[in-house]
Enzyme design. Structure first.
Site, PDB file in Angstrom:
ATOM      1  N   LYS A  76       0.887  -1.298   0.113  1.00  0.00           N
ATOM      2  CA  LYS A  76      -0.106   0.066  -0.021  1.00  0.00           C
ATOM      3  C   LYS A  76       0.799   1.269   0.073  1.00  0.00           C
ATOM      4  O   LYS A  76       0.208   2.396  -0.506  1.00  0.00           O
ATOM      5  CB  LYS A  76      -0.981  -0.223   1.107  1.00  0.00           C
ATOM      6  CG  LYS A  76      -2.160  -0.963   0.895  1.00  0.00           C
ATOM      7  CD  LYS A  76      -3.274   0.168   0.678  1.00  0.00           C
ATOM      8  CE  LYS A  76      -4.336  -0.677  -0.285  1.00  0.00           C
ATOM      9  NZ  LYS A  76      -5.555   0.288  -0.498  1.00  0.00           N
ATOM     10  N   ASP A 123      -7.646   0.394   7.006  1.00  0.00           N
ATOM     11  CA  ASP A 123      -8.002  -1.003   7.619  1.00  0.00           C
ATOM     12  C   ASP A 123      -6.362  -1.351   8.152  1.00  0.00           C
ATOM     13  O   ASP A 123      -6.277  -2.258   8.844  1.00  0.00           O
ATOM     14  CB  ASP A 123      -8.443  -1.941   6.567  1.00  0.00           C
ATOM     15  CG  ASP A 123      -7.485  -1.872   5.428  1.00  0.00           C
ATOM     16  OD1 ASP A 123      -6.171  -2.255   5.611  1.00  0.00           O
ATOM     17  OD2 ASP A 123      -8.020  -1.402   4.521  1.00  0.00           O
TER      18      ASP A 123
HETATM   19  C1  LIG Z   1      -3.488  -6.064   1.630  1.00  0.00           C
HETATM   20  C2  LIG Z   1      -4.435  -5.532   1.059  1.00  0.00           C
HETATM   21  N1  LIG Z   1      -4.815  -6.068  -0.324  1.00  0.00           N
HETATM   22  C3  LIG Z   1      -5.639  -5.498  -1.115  1.00  0.00           C
HETATM   23  C4  LIG Z   1      -6.401  -4.344  -0.723  1.00  0.00           C
HETATM   24  C5  LIG Z   1      -7.522  -3.920  -1.725  1.00  0.00           C
HETATM   25  O1  LIG Z   1      -7.073  -2.592  -2.449  1.00  0.00           O
HETATM   26  P1  LIG Z   1      -8.102  -1.769  -2.818  1.00  0.00           P
HETATM   27  O2  LIG Z   1      -8.977  -1.177  -1.493  1.00  0.00           O
HETATM   28  O3  LIG Z   1      -7.641  -0.781  -3.488  1.00  0.00           O
HETATM   29  O4  LIG Z   1      -9.266  -2.232  -3.508  1.00  0.00           O
HETATM   30  C6  LIG Z   1      -5.919  -3.463   0.553  1.00  0.00           C
HETATM   31  C7  LIG Z   1      -6.695  -2.365   0.762  1.00  0.00           C
HETATM   32  O5  LIG Z   1      -6.199  -1.947   1.880  1.00  0.00           O
HETATM   33  C8  LIG Z   1      -5.091  -4.518   1.381  1.00  0.00           C
HETATM   34  O6  LIG Z   1      -4.564  -3.817   2.529  1.00  0.00           O
END
Ligand SMILES: Cc1ncc(COP(=O)(O)O)c(C=O)c1O
Length: 404
Positions: A76, A123
């Site tokens: 992220k 989150d």
């Molecule tokens: C580990 C992880 N994977 C995937 C995502 C998904 O990303 P998005 O919210 O852009 O769909 C997040 C989002 O916080 C994440 O923390």
């Protein structure tokens, strides 16, 4: 008996694709050269699971392992950091290509720009990335986390010097809270990893930042002698990541793009819900969204990401917890000769889905709908490591959330 995987083939009418250009090769290269300027930058591994691919009946299976990203255990930070650089560049009227790590940490920057407070909701992973970048660049960060956020993720953000709280509301409400506070704060700015009407510039920079991960993967694929993946599986919360990945690969292979599959947590499957409705308009999931996939527990789609996804994704899939748990175990206990990938709940859902599709005839119709065969080269993204180490052990050591 476990809950079922649900899926819908995308039959939505296409839009004019006005947002695909966000993920142009040029924009992604700008993001990548920004990230390269960080001393912490390294290309994360592309784990080739040849033995598993052979067993499942696929040609290739590769996992981009983002647990190595900048020492932060998730992808992220790529987005938040690049958005902050663009914001600063815009404020001082200089091109983002000049926003190198050395400049952003210099006395000159302190003179030219001063200090801002970057607000965000998270989150866990996005907020940690924003807090980390703010800390490194001498800026301030305020981070709000939704109800149920775990202590380890809170502590990681606090350790970066950010002001952080866990609120009694869900992620989407935390976004509204952070936006209102930024508005009221002098030199306050919201760096949110999702877009809504009237808030599109920063999230588009965030998506470009995620492009670094996709472009590394494409290069690693080519270096391994595979021209391109035939299938790309990507997970979604709000869909910024998925929009970024799908947009980038569509621009990279305009004549023969891979088949794209988007996965969500079943309790927060807003994109799936939109695809099911079928008219091209996004849909929302609200209220509590209990899932072990904390990073995917978002019920309101990014409007930019949605536009890319509705035009280019083949299938949207809604996944119960056991799919993610299975993926964590598959990646954590590889076949002999394959590398091990420590993958957290939101990172592993792709591995769980792909193994289930290839192993079980229950989902043969989905396998056939996307044409997964022994000729398929499949790419997926393990977007986080064990960001919740307690639950990681419960799943991988103790077998929580079994498939049956
Ligand atoms: C580990 C992880 N994977 C995937 C995502 C998904 O990303 P998005 O919210 O852009 O769909 C997040 C989002 O916080 C994440 O923390």
């Amino acid at each position: 008996m476990s809950e079922k995987i649900k899926w819908v083939v995308n039959k939505m009418p296409k839009s004019d694709d006005a947002h695909l250009g966000i993920m142009s090769l040029e924009n992604v290269e700008a993001a990548r050269s920004f990230h390269r300027s960080f001393p912490q930058y390294d290309v994360t591994p592309l784990a080739k699971l040849d033995a598993l691919a052979g067993e499942l009946g696929l040609k290739d299976l590769a996992v981009k392992d983002e647990s190595y990203r900048f020492g932060l255990n998730a992808f992220k930070v790529l987005g938040g950091s690049f958005a902050m650089a663009n914001y600063i560049a815009q404020k001082i009227g200089r091109p983002v290509s000049e926003m190198t790590y050395d400049y952003l940490t210099s006395d000159e920057l302190a003179r030219d720009f001063g200090q801002a407070t970057f607000f965000t909701a998270t989150d866990g992973n996005h907020g940690r990335g924003v807090a980390w970048a703010a800390n490194k660049l001498g800026q301030k960060a305020v981070v709000h986390m939704p109800k149920g956020s775990v202590k380890s993720r809170f502590d990681n953000i606090a350790a970066e010097g950010a002001e952080v709280t866990i609120e009694e509301v869900n992620y989407d409400e935390c976004v509204r809270m952070a936006a209102a506070e930024a508005e009221a704060c002098e030199n306050g700015v919201i760096v949110q990893d999702t877009a809504w009407e009237g808030y599109e510039e920063i999230p588009s920079w965030i998506m470009e930042g995620y492009g670094t991960m996709a472009s590394e993967a494409a290069e690693q694929y080519a270096a391994a002698g595979v021209e391109r993946p035939t299938h790309v599986f990507v997970q979604a919360g709000v869909g910024s990541l998925a929009g970024g990945v799908v947009g980038y690969f569509t621009n990279l292979f305009p004549d023969n793009p891979p088949i794209f599959v988007v996965m969500e947590a079943d309790t927060a499957a807003c994109l799936y819900k939109g695809a099911l409705a079928g008219d091209g308009e996004p849909r929302i999931v609200d209220g509590d969204m209990p899932t072990i996939m904390a990073g995917l527990a978002c019920g309101e789609p990014n409007t930019l990401g949605w536009d890319i996804l509705r035009n280019h994704v083949s299938v949207f899939v809604s996944c119960p917890n056991w799919v993610a748990a299975k993926g964590m175990r598959v990646l954590g206990a590889p076949k002999k000769g394959d590398p091990r990938v420590i993958s957290g709940e939101s990172g592993a859902v792709g591995a769980g889905l792909i193994t289930t599709l290839m192993e079980s005839d229950e989902y043969a119709d989905l396998r056939e709908a996307i044409g997964l065969t022994e000729k398929s080269s499949v790419l997926m993204f393990s977007t986080e490591g064990d960001t919740d180490p307690v639950n990681y052990r419960k799943v991988v050591w103790d077998g929580a959330y079994p498939a049956e």
